[in-house]
Design a protein around this motif. Structure first.
Motif, PDB file in Angstrom:
ATOM      1  N   LEU A 130       0.799  -1.232   0.000  1.00  0.00           N
ATOM      2  CA  LEU A 130       0.000   0.000   0.000  1.00  0.00           C
ATOM      3  C   LEU A 130       0.830   1.279   0.000  1.00  0.00           C
ATOM      4  O   LEU A 130       0.321   2.337  -0.375  1.00  0.00           O
ATOM      5  CB  LEU A 130      -0.939   0.010   1.209  1.00  0.00           C
ATOM      6  CG  LEU A 130      -1.954  -1.129   1.291  1.00  0.00           C
ATOM      7  CD1 LEU A 130      -2.889  -0.930   2.471  1.00  0.00           C
ATOM      8  CD2 LEU A 130      -2.749  -1.250  -0.009  1.00  0.00           C
ATOM      9  N   VAL A 131       2.103   1.181   0.403  1.00  0.00           N
ATOM     10  CA  VAL A 131       2.936   2.391   0.492  1.00  0.00           C
ATOM     11  C   VAL A 131       4.117   2.328  -0.470  1.00  0.00           C
ATOM     12  O   VAL A 131       4.282   3.215  -1.323  1.00  0.00           O
ATOM     13  CB  VAL A 131       3.439   2.614   1.939  1.00  0.00           C
ATOM     14  CG1 VAL A 131       4.333   3.854   2.003  1.00  0.00           C
ATOM     15  CG2 VAL A 131       2.264   2.756   2.897  1.00  0.00           C
ATOM     16  N   LEU A 132       4.936   1.288  -0.356  1.00  0.00           N
ATOM     17  CA  LEU A 132       6.159   1.251  -1.156  1.00  0.00           C
ATOM     18  C   LEU A 132       5.896   1.023  -2.641  1.00  0.00           C
ATOM     19  O   LEU A 132       6.598   1.595  -3.484  1.00  0.00           O
ATOM     20  CB  LEU A 132       7.092   0.167  -0.616  1.00  0.00           C
ATOM     21  CG  LEU A 132       7.674   0.411   0.770  1.00  0.00           C
ATOM     22  CD1 LEU A 132       8.735  -0.643   1.091  1.00  0.00           C
ATOM     23  CD2 LEU A 132       8.287   1.797   0.880  1.00  0.00           C
ATOM     24  N   VAL A 133       4.913   0.194  -2.970  1.00  0.00           N
ATOM     25  CA  VAL A 133       4.622  -0.043  -4.384  1.00  0.00           C
ATOM     26  C   VAL A 133       4.177   1.242  -5.083  1.00  0.00           C
ATOM     27  O   VAL A 133       4.708   1.571  -6.163  1.00  0.00           O
ATOM     28  CB  VAL A 133       3.579  -1.165  -4.552  1.00  0.00           C
ATOM     29  CG1 VAL A 133       3.061  -1.201  -5.984  1.00  0.00           C
ATOM     30  CG2 VAL A 133       4.189  -2.515  -4.193  1.00  0.00           C
ATOM     31  N   PRO A 134       3.219   2.020  -4.536  1.00  0.00           N
ATOM     32  CA  PRO A 134       2.879   3.291  -5.191  1.00  0.00           C
ATOM     33  C   PRO A 134       4.064   4.248  -5.307  1.00  0.00           C
ATOM     34  O   PRO A 134       4.204   4.942  -6.316  1.00  0.00           O
ATOM     35  CB  PRO A 134       1.787   3.874  -4.284  1.00  0.00           C
ATOM     36  CG  PRO A 134       1.181   2.691  -3.612  1.00  0.00           C
ATOM     37  CD  PRO A 134       2.319   1.732  -3.409  1.00  0.00           C
ATOM     38  N   ILE A 135       4.918   4.261  -4.279  1.00  0.00           N
ATOM     39  CA  ILE A 135       6.098   5.140  -4.343  1.00  0.00           C
ATOM     40  C   ILE A 135       7.040   4.678  -5.448  1.00  0.00           C
ATOM     41  O   ILE A 135       7.513   5.479  -6.265  1.00  0.00           O
ATOM     42  CB  ILE A 135       6.833   5.154  -2.987  1.00  0.00           C
ATOM     43  CG1 ILE A 135       5.994   5.885  -1.937  1.00  0.00           C
ATOM     44  CG2 ILE A 135       8.194   5.830  -3.124  1.00  0.00           C
ATOM     45  CD1 ILE A 135       6.578   5.837  -0.540  1.00  0.00           C
TER      46      ILE A 135
END
Length: 258
Positions: A130-135
């Motif tokens: 939820l956080v690192l993939v979008p970044i």
């Protein structure tokens, strides 16, 4: 995007199924839990080797740590997403077979035990998805493939961690192999999950002409926050590994006296 997602969705569950089937045929005396747990560890090790190899390729290809690009920095993240989802289910499956009560496999109690025992790992997986993939795939734009490659190499310690768990499952924790593997686990974990972060800061500082200590004050604040969230669980897991190693190499008083 769609191709690596599809390959990941087929590869990791398929490899798990093949490993479980092969172990059941090769070791019929093993329980379902043994086969499922060991298969889960084998798949994790394969993913770790792929991630580490991809990371090394990306790092070696990026002479400029900010602007240089390599296709693996994005494509492997898409390949990794199905693994994170599969691995969460595989952990639940291990808990399912560990319970041993065939009548209550799908009970709420097993699910609660699964959440309780794997709270930190589940949080880790959710944070990545939820956080690192979008970044990694959107918010960073066209910058930072080098640092994505560095994060990939953090998986280097996983095969050693997995081998340790397998040896424990097979009641081989008193063997020399287990002790040697414990040393390798500590070494690779410290190098690739703890020192990795100072290395990334140092690499950026070397290119920008900054000392290591000045780098945190010359990069965006959210980068420091993200790194803090990433390294915090690594430090916790490393402390657990150190405690386990201390127990492993501790000599009982009776043996010391003799």
């Amino acid at each position: 995007m769609l191709l690596p997602l599809a390959w990941g969705s087929l590869f990791f569950p398929g490899l798990f199924g093949v490993c479980t089937w092969g172990l059941r045929r090769a070791r019929p005396a093993w329980t379902h839990h043994d086969c499922v747990m060991i298969s889960t560890r084998l798949v994790s090790s394969v993913q770790a080797v792929l991630a580490t190899g991809s990371g090394i390729i990306v790092i070696r290809s990026c002479s400029d740590v900010i602007t240089d690009r390599h296709w693996l920095a994005r494509e492997y993240v898409w390949f990794l997403i199905p693994y994170m989802i599969y691995d969460t289910y595989a952990m639940y499956l291990c808990e399912w077979y560990r319970d041993g009560d065939q009548s209550s496999r799908h009970s709420l109690t097993i699910f609660r035990n699964f959440l309780s025992k794997n709270r930190l790992m589940i949080t880790h997986h959710v944070f990545i998805l939820l956080v690192l993939v979008p970044i990694a795939q959107k918010l960073r734009g066209e910058l930072g493939d080098f640092f994505v490659g560095c994060i990939f190499t953090a998986e280097l310690s996983t095969p050693f961690v997995s081998l340790g768990r397998i040896l424990i499952q097979l009641k081989q924790q008193h063997t020399l192999l287990y002790k040697v593997n414990g040393i390798l686990t500590l070494t690779t974990f410290f190098l690739c999950r703890i020192l990795l972060f100072p290395f990334m800061y140092w690499s950026y500082g070397r290119q920008q002409g900054l000392s290591l200590l000045r780098v945190p004050f010359h990069i965006p604040f959210h980068c420091n926050v993200a790194n803090a969230f990433l390294i915090a669980p690594q430090i916790y897991w490393f402390s657990l590994l150190c405690k386990k190693a201390a127990r492993l190499f501790d000599v009982p008083p009776a043996k010391k006296d003799s």
